[in-house]
Each structure stands twice: as C-alpha cells, then as structure tokens.
Design a protein around this motif. Sequence first.
Motif, PDB file in Angstrom:
ATOM      1  N   VAL A   1      10.337  -0.301  13.192  1.00  0.00           N
ATOM      2  CA  VAL A   1      11.170  -0.181  12.004  1.00  0.00           C
ATOM      3  C   VAL A   1      10.312   0.439  10.906  1.00  0.00           C
ATOM      4  O   VAL A   1       9.188  -0.019  10.670  1.00  0.00           O
ATOM      5  N   ILE A   2      10.799   1.511  10.277  1.00  0.00           N
ATOM      6  CA  ILE A   2      10.058   2.108   9.159  1.00  0.00           C
ATOM      7  C   ILE A   2      10.808   1.794   7.870  1.00  0.00           C
ATOM      8  O   ILE A   2      11.962   2.188   7.709  1.00  0.00           O
ATOM      9  N   LYS A   3      10.149   1.060   6.979  1.00  0.00           N
ATOM     10  CA  LYS A   3      10.828   0.626   5.755  1.00  0.00           C
ATOM     11  C   LYS A   3      10.572   1.616   4.626  1.00  0.00           C
ATOM     12  O   LYS A   3       9.477   1.696   4.094  1.00  0.00           O
ATOM     13  N   ALA A   4      11.608   2.350   4.293  1.00  0.00           N
ATOM     14  CA  ALA A   4      11.493   3.278   3.172  1.00  0.00           C
ATOM     15  C   ALA A   4      12.464   2.845   2.087  1.00  0.00           C
ATOM     16  O   ALA A   4      12.994   3.647   1.345  1.00  0.00           O
ATOM     17  N   ASN A   5      12.678   1.525   2.004  1.00  0.00           N
ATOM     18  CA  ASN A   5      13.683   0.992   1.085  1.00  0.00           C
ATOM     19  C   ASN A   5      13.115   0.530  -0.237  1.00  0.00           C
ATOM     20  O   ASN A   5      13.857   0.351  -1.188  1.00  0.00           O
ATOM     21  N   ILE A   6      11.820   0.302  -0.325  1.00  0.00           N
ATOM     22  CA  ILE A   6      11.291  -0.336  -1.528  1.00  0.00           C
ATOM     23  C   ILE A   6       9.952   0.279  -1.901  1.00  0.00           C
ATOM     24  O   ILE A   6       9.163   0.658  -1.027  1.00  0.00           O
ATOM     25  N   GLY A   7       9.710   0.400  -3.209  1.00  0.00           N
ATOM     26  CA  GLY A   7       8.498   1.027  -3.704  1.00  0.00           C
ATOM     27  C   GLY A   7       7.307   0.092  -3.608  1.00  0.00           C
ATOM     28  O   GLY A   7       6.796  -0.368  -4.616  1.00  0.00           O
ATOM     29  N   ASP A   8       6.879  -0.154  -2.376  1.00  0.00           N
ATOM     30  CA  ASP A   8       5.836  -1.147  -2.109  1.00  0.00           C
ATOM     31  C   ASP A   8       4.688  -0.424  -1.404  1.00  0.00           C
ATOM     32  O   ASP A   8       4.582  -0.409  -0.183  1.00  0.00           O
ATOM     33  N   ALA A   9       3.811   0.179  -2.213  1.00  0.00           N
ATOM     34  CA  ALA A   9       2.831   1.129  -1.689  1.00  0.00           C
ATOM     35  C   ALA A   9       1.869   0.509  -0.672  1.00  0.00           C
ATOM     36  O   ALA A   9       1.625   1.079   0.395  1.00  0.00           O
ATOM     37  N   HIS A  10       1.318  -0.664  -1.004  1.00  0.00           N
ATOM     38  CA  HIS A  10       0.334  -1.251  -0.087  1.00  0.00           C
ATOM     39  C   HIS A  10       0.972  -1.606   1.250  1.00  0.00           C
ATOM     40  O   HIS A  10       0.330  -1.484   2.293  1.00  0.00           O
ATOM     41  N   ALA A  11       2.217  -2.065   1.203  1.00  0.00           N
ATOM     42  CA  ALA A  11       2.896  -2.402   2.457  1.00  0.00           C
ATOM     43  C   ALA A  11       2.991  -1.176   3.357  1.00  0.00           C
ATOM     44  O   ALA A  11       3.046  -1.293   4.579  1.00  0.00           O
ATOM     45  N   MET A  12       3.009   0.020   2.739  1.00  0.00           N
ATOM     46  CA  MET A  12       3.091   1.252   3.516  1.00  0.00           C
ATOM     47  C   MET A  12       1.712   1.839   3.786  1.00  0.00           C
ATOM     48  O   MET A  12       1.595   2.995   4.192  1.00  0.00           O
ATOM     49  N   GLY A  13       0.675   1.066   3.553  1.00  0.00           N
ATOM     50  CA  GLY A  13      -0.658   1.484   3.957  1.00  0.00           C
ATOM     51  C   GLY A  13      -1.536   2.060   2.860  1.00  0.00           C
ATOM     52  O   GLY A  13      -2.703   2.370   3.093  1.00  0.00           O
ATOM     53  N   GLN A  14      -0.987   2.216   1.648  1.00  0.00           N
ATOM     54  CA  GLN A  14      -1.855   2.706   0.564  1.00  0.00           C
ATOM     55  C   GLN A  14      -2.972   1.696   0.297  1.00  0.00           C
ATOM     56  O   GLN A  14      -2.758   0.489   0.284  1.00  0.00           O
ATOM     57  N   GLN A  15      -4.176   2.208   0.088  1.00  0.00           N
ATOM     58  CA  GLN A  15      -5.323   1.337  -0.108  1.00  0.00           C
ATOM     59  C   GLN A  15      -5.503   1.009  -1.590  1.00  0.00           C
ATOM     60  O   GLN A  15      -5.275   1.853  -2.451  1.00  0.00           O
TER      61      GLN A  15
END
Lengths: 496, 496
Positions: free
Chosen positions: A63-77
């Motif tokens: 599942v790829i979550k592109a629903n919320i502006g949650d940068a760290h959850a998407m791997g941003q350090q």
Amino acid sequence: VHHASGRHDEKNGMMSRAKVLTIDTMNPTVKKVEYAVRGPIVARAVELERELSEGMKKPFSEVIKANIGDAHAMGQQPITFFRQVLALCSYPELLSDSTFPEDAKSRACSILNSCGGNSMGSYSPSQGIESVRQDVARYIERRDGGVPCDPDNIYLTTGASDGIVTMLKLLVCGEGATRAGVMISIPQYPLYSAALAELGAVQINYYLNEEKFWSLDISELQRALDEARLYCNPRALCIINPGNPTGQVQSRECIEDVIRFAAQERLFLMADEVYQDNVYAEGCQFHSFKKVLFEMGPEYSETVELASFHSTSKCYMGECGFRGGYMEIINMDDDVKAQLTKLLSVRLCPPVPGQALMDLVVNPPQPGEPSYERFIKERTATLSTLAEKAKLTEQVLNTVQGISCNPVQGAMYSFPRITIPEKAVKEATDMGQQPDMFYCMKMLEETGICLVPGSGFGQREGTYHFRMTILPRTDKLKILLNKVQEFHLKFTQQYS
Amino acid sequence: VHHASGRHDEKNGMMSRAKVLTIDTMNPTVKKVEYAVRGPIVARAVELERELSEGMKKPFSEVIKANIGDAHAMGQQPITFFRQVLALCSYPELLSDSTFPEDAKSRACSILNSCGGNSMGSYSPSQGIESVRQDVARYIERRDGGVPCDPDNIYLTTGASDGIVTMLKLLVCGEGATRAGVMISIPQYPLYSAALAELGAVQINYYLNEEKFWSLDISELQRALDEARLYCNPRALCIINPGNPTGQVQSRECIEDVIRFAAQERLFLMADEVYQDNVYAEGCQFHSFKKVLFEMGPEYSETVELASFHSTSKCYMGECGFRGGYMEIINMDDDVKAQLTKLLSVRLCPPVPGQALMDLVVNPPQPGEPSYERFIKERTATLSTLAEKAKLTEQVLNTVQGISCNPVQGAMYSFPRITIPEKAVKEATDMGQQPDMFYCMKMLEETGICLVPGSGFGQREGTYHFRMTILPRTDKLKILLNKVQEFHLKFTQQYS
Ligand SMILES: Cc1ncc(COP(=O)(O)O)c(C=O)c1O
Ligand SMILES: Cc1ncc(COP(=O)(O)O)c(C=O)c1O
C-alpha cells in the motif's frame, strides 16, 4: 440453570438501563465534523496493509500512502542537527559526549536553561518558553526584511492545528442571522471546515480559480461575502499560502488585494503559512502576510488584525510527530489577548520537545558554526528533491487523457482534475457515494494507492479531483504515477 | 507638516475602523473561563522574579513556587531510563553507542519500529501508536489484577487535560432546562470548571467532606443531583482520585458506592486517576474505578460507561512538558466511539515523544534487565521523598494556630483551611477581592511564596483555604513552611 436465569435477569436489568451517551444524545456539533484526510479510504488502506501482512492475495504487493503530508513516514530523513539537540535536551548526560558538535551542545544548553529545573519535563509558560518566542520573533524579522516582531505577539502551539482552532474559537459568537461566519477557500484543508462545524460557526466558501493555477480572485471573495452577509455575520478570512491542497503560491499583488479587502470589509485575517519554505516553481516566491501588511503602510499595518501560523510539520523538516508550531498575532485588542492567554493556560502548555524543535527551526546553525554545512546540505537536498517531484508529478499526470493538473508551485500536493465517466458517476450516486470517493476507493482496491477524493476538500459542483502528496521517494513516486495512469485508463474504459 | 497631516487623516481613517475582535464581540463562553493555577498570583510571582533579578530590594531573596504540580521545575530528577530511551528515539545514531544499556536500546527500537518511517517525526494514528496502546492495555491488566483491557478502548492524549476536555466535549448538548450538566467535586481541579464554562455546560457542584479527610459522601452527591435535575440534564459525574487539591485517597467502598450511584442515576463516569502512584498514607491504597467496576459483576461492568485518565505528568515521573497521557473508555456506544475517533483525527495526533514516554511508564524495565535496579532505586527514592514531604507538610501546618490541614494521603498537594480575621475579610471584600486571594497575594509580596487561593478550586461559603504543593526540595519545603507559619501569625495579629 438458576444461576443462568439470574444472569439473564441481570441482562434484562441492563437492557432497561440504556446508555447515557449515544449517537442521539451526544454533542450534535461533533457529529457534523468531517475530516477526509483520515477518512474511510485511510481506514481501508490500514486494513489492506493488515491483510497483505497476513498473506492475503491482492493485485499489489504494498500500500502506498499518498494521502497525508507526513514526510518522515514516506522516508524523508530528519535534519541531523535538530535531532542531536533534541537528544541532548532529552538526556543531558550526553553533553559530555565528545561526538556531539559544539553548536548542538550550546543550543541544547540554552534551551535547557530556559526550562524550569533545566528539564524538558517541566511545564512551560502557557504562551510558550520565553526565549523560544524571542527566537521566533528574530526569525520573523529576518524573514520579513526587518519588519519588527514583538515576542509578546508570539504564541507557541501544539502544531499549527492547535493555533488555528484556538483563533477560530475566539472569533465565534452569535446565533441565527448574527452567527459568526468564516471565509475559507474551496478547495481547503479540512481542518478549517471541521473546526467551524465543531464550533457551530458558518462556513463561507470562496472558490479558487482552477483555470488560473488555483489563484484567488477578489471578485469571488466579494461575491461570497455579499451573499453571506444576508444570513450570518462574517468575521474572518482564512488564507492558505502556499496552498493545501492546491499547491498554489500567491503573488504579492494578490496578498495586497486580500489585505485591502479584509480592511475594507472588516475581517480578521488568518494566514496559514505552514508551507512557507515549500516553494518550487520558477517565478514564485513566498511573501508573508505580515511583511506585505507592514509594507502597505500604517493605514493597514496599524489596523488590520492578522494571525499567521507556522509549524514544525512541513517545509524541509517535516517533523509532524513533535507537534511544534507558533502563531503571530498582530493588532489584536489587548483585552482579547488577555483572554487568549487565559484560555491557553487551561491546557497548561504546548509540548516542550515541540517547542525546542520550533526553536531550532527558527534558529538553525549559522555560517561558521560546526553544523552549518551539513545542515545546509541536508536542507537543500530535501527541498530540491521535493521540487523535482513536484515537477515530475505535474508532468506525468498531464500526459494522461482525462486528468489535468495545475503546476505544483509549492506545498506538498497535486490536486488534479479528473474526468469521471457518466456511468461511473451514476453507479457511485446509486451507492450513495461521491463519484471521486468511488474512484479513489476503486484505485485503492486495485493498485494499493491511497489518495484523498477532492470532495474531502471541496470543489466546484460537477468537477472531480483527488489530492496526492508528492512525498513518496522518487522511485516509488514514478511507480505510483504509472499506476495512477494505468488505473485511470482502465477505469475510463470500464465505464465508457 | 503635510505628511504628518496625511498620517493624521490616515489615523482618523483607522479610528473609524474599529477592531473586528473585541472583548464585546469575542466568544462569550471563553470569557467565562477561569483558571486559578495560572492566575494573577502566578503572573505577579513572575514579575517579582524579574524584579529580583534586576536587583530590586524585596523582603525575600527568591520566589518559591508551590502553586503548580510541576515536579521537574522544583528539582525532581527524571528517571534515567526514560530519558535514555527518548534520546535514542530522537537520534537513532546513538543506538551504536556502547554506553547506553541494552534494554534502553531495545525499547527504543521497538518504539521506532512502530513509528511511520521509523521516526518520531511522523504523525501517529489519531488514537495513538498501536503498540503503545497495547502496552497500556497490558499495564492496566497487571495493575487491576487481571481484569481484561482491550487496546481498542485506549486513546493516547496530549496530557490528561486533552482527554478530559475531549470527553466533556462529547457529552455536552441541549439548551435551557435540558442543557447538559456535569457533576464535579468542590474543591476541584479547575480544568473541569474551565472546560465546562467553555463548552457551555452546567457545572453541578458536590462538596467533599472536609471534616472526614475530604471524603466523598453519597448523600451529598444525591443532594446535588436532585437539585440539578430541576434546571438541567445531568449526564456525567467526575471524580479525582487521589484528589487534587485535597490529597484524599478514596476507599474501595466509596468507589463502589459511587459506581452504584452512577448506574442508578444514569451518569457517565469520568475518573481522573493521574495520581495513581502517589499514595503515601498508611492504610490507603489506590483502587482504580475500572477494577472496582469489574469486580462488582456484569450488572455494572457491562453497563456503566466509564472514562478514566492517566498522564505522564505526575506520579514518580513528573514529566509534564512531554504532554503524554491516555484514556481508557469502557462501555461506550460504538457509534459514539467512531465519532470520537473522527473528532481526534482533526488534530492529527498527540505528540509522539509523549506517546513514547507513556509507553515507557506502562512498560518500565523488568527484573533481570540491565536498567531494572537503577529504575527501582530512582522511583522509590522519589516516591518516598514525596511521602516524607506529605507528612512534614501536614505536621508543620497543623502546629499553626488558625491553620488546619487534613492528612496528605496522596497526590501532591495540601489544602489547609485557614482562619482569616474579620478585618481582613472586610478589607479584601472592599477591594473586590476574595479574602483568600488577598491573603495569598500578601503572602507572596512579603515572603516570595506563591500559593493558590482556595477560591480558585471552590470551597464551602465562608471557609478559606490555600493549595500548596509538597514538591519543593525538603530543605526548601522546611523554609517555606516556616515562612508560612510566620506570615500567618503576623497576618492574624495585623488584622485582629
Ligand atoms: C495548510 C495546513 N495547515 C495546518 C496543518 C496542520 O499541521 P500541524 O498541526 O501538524 O502543524 C496542515 C497539515 O497538513 C496543513 O496542510
Ligand atoms: C487532577 C488532575 N487532572 C489532570 C491534570 C492535567 O495534567 P496533564 O494535562 O499535564 O496530564 C492535572 C494536572 O495537574 C491534575 O492535577
């Protein structure tokens, strides 16, 4: 048997004792609240993840979550310096650890010195730690080319959400035709509609102009206001710049016009500027409402009431979980300010680690300090990756027939318009579903991609959109965009 | 001159543009909010501190704040293990640092594994991190001797304050004679009265029995309820146990009686148990409402609606600044629960460092783990020092003629009754001040000691009290108690 029947009697006794709190007897304003960013689509995405992990077969492997502006959850350090200072503040024994840079240590010491008992575990003043408010004020002065900022006008908050809800709370009043009204853009970030519903205020919609890159037209503001004056008491005008979900960055002229409009029409201005560092498009630049207001001269700068909001959650840091934020309040009546401070004191204080983080954001490493280069490198890398992904998203989506996407000038989202075939609209409507909810739910079930339907943000009647964050890592974003493309073609064929 | 006159015209223009938000046009319910723990006394204390630091002469050399339950601010040290894990979670590079104990590292890893992108910087689910909720549930089961606890009933919160306000928000409804009423103890922790004022609910006072160690009498509950039914719709009953500001610890029988009363009268129960580890007096023991409820059998355990609250701010940890907490909700209607989850999603999530800390509190080092002994030693030291200070406070205050103090059985406060001479009462009343506010303000000006007047918590008409925390370090507490003693004698003489 006797015992069982005794229990049975008890059960009957229970039956007659209906619940105190039911859907019919609960607070009716709470029931009116909606919040699509975490709605049924997300609930289903979480379920799908569980099903996948239990080995259930799906047409996708993740599942790829592109629903919320949650940068760290998407791997941003995270920014290394910020986290070093937070670790030092959490466990000050580390101050004697030679592997930490000196500037991180001195920053940690000064934060701890501002905490009661030198501990992040003590309550701060309700308005926030004084030295942090001073640092915020200096940041705003630098950002705004020297326009003065008084630390007494700074309130630290539990994320920007908290500040926004608190300001709206002060503004609501009245009943019936004099009920307070608040103008919000359509599309909007649904915190606004949710808070207004909960507070029992009137939501006044003004539509952004999709044809002109989602820009704001003063004539549309005027239309919305004139209509609203017939049935409520319009008191405030909310602006999100850079825009969520639109990705639009407002021009300086537009901001001037908005300020003039607010002054003329006597509206309290609320400027949501949590994406102030997220500007990507050439020719676009962030202008703070505060700065423009002050450059318009005393007629405006001494009268227009403005609250602006910032957060640790967005920009290059993306530190959502710490719930840091601030608001700056200009030209607020002194008695109201005292009421605000009193109101905040009931909740005691915003989280101190979030305050510490906000302090680091407004006072990052300076040239010549040991952590400066690494900080700049990390910040630049994050922001330029975001800029690339903004462009990529717009480009790929615009290659798809039936999808048209404005440039992502800033923030972290694209909000493309989608064509949904008549047959699909009918099927959705028959099921009692919004057509774009139907579309997004189908996309989730078939591809594992989690988006938010445009109806969750508001859109012109008869148009359909979805919001997609640009946050997935570039390789994943490419896969995601391809899948969206494939899905859209298949969906269109299926319902043609 | 021309320019100045231009400005003057502008000024006139400004004058005619009155402020949008004034004390007369702001939200009227916000104006009704009061919160004494951070009221005018504290504002004056902060001023005095500034004056002292600027070298101004005062009859004292330092301000001692005994107004708020803020343990770290009064010098209490954090639990080493908790802070080690928080540092590791903040800056995971430390996981390779050999000076950190293995159990701290494994705890940090499991917390990070439950965070999106393995970062405390990502939003958590709105109800809280799932694994933390599971740990909370297991903690409650251990605490309550095996009474089952479902993690789905656990909601992590931004301090207990947030949970309490959220629950009250669900309960309010109605207008006029059917307006929701909520029963709270007098004296109470002023969060309750403040939240009820803001929400526009009716505050129903029941008085605790000062003659019997501030215990709760069911007959008084009944009196308060019967009277309230004439003018509102009583829906909930709030209990603080151990008590703030009373320091009372409720007996098991009392809790049973309260539960029976709530069941009979159909009241939603709210149990504020943030001081659950703060029990000092011999013969006293903490009983959770949840446990007693379940031991009363299915007639109660399957029907009575209960929300109970806990926090990282009190007990032996005193980590107020992190704003951690949870609530457990029993027998709540499923539809209402869905509404609650939706409501929470608007604010996105509680601070993740606070959630991590809550996880450590409910899942501390276990026997055999490297940090166990140090943890037990630190916890025991803190709790036994608090127990000593509880005793010391009661004893010294009771030696003063005109002060009488119930035993501090638990929590962190004494709430002694004080005799205020007629002449002082008159002088205060003439100034429009509560007599105990007058007393506390004088004490602050003369001794530098910052207390909260009983009127901020509520008290029986014609009685006067102050609340004093037992948190100052023992040496300072002794000085403080002596100064209170001296002040009281002097004050009494002066006004006799
Ligand atoms: C426009 C806007 N305002 C406010 C917020 C709230 O952010 P936070 O409460 O995390 O600071 C968001 C979050 O996505 C947002 O997009
Ligand atoms: C009885 C009681 N409940 C709740 C709270 C709120 O604590 P927090 O929000 O810090 O968890 C306090 C704080 O002093 C309290 O005394």
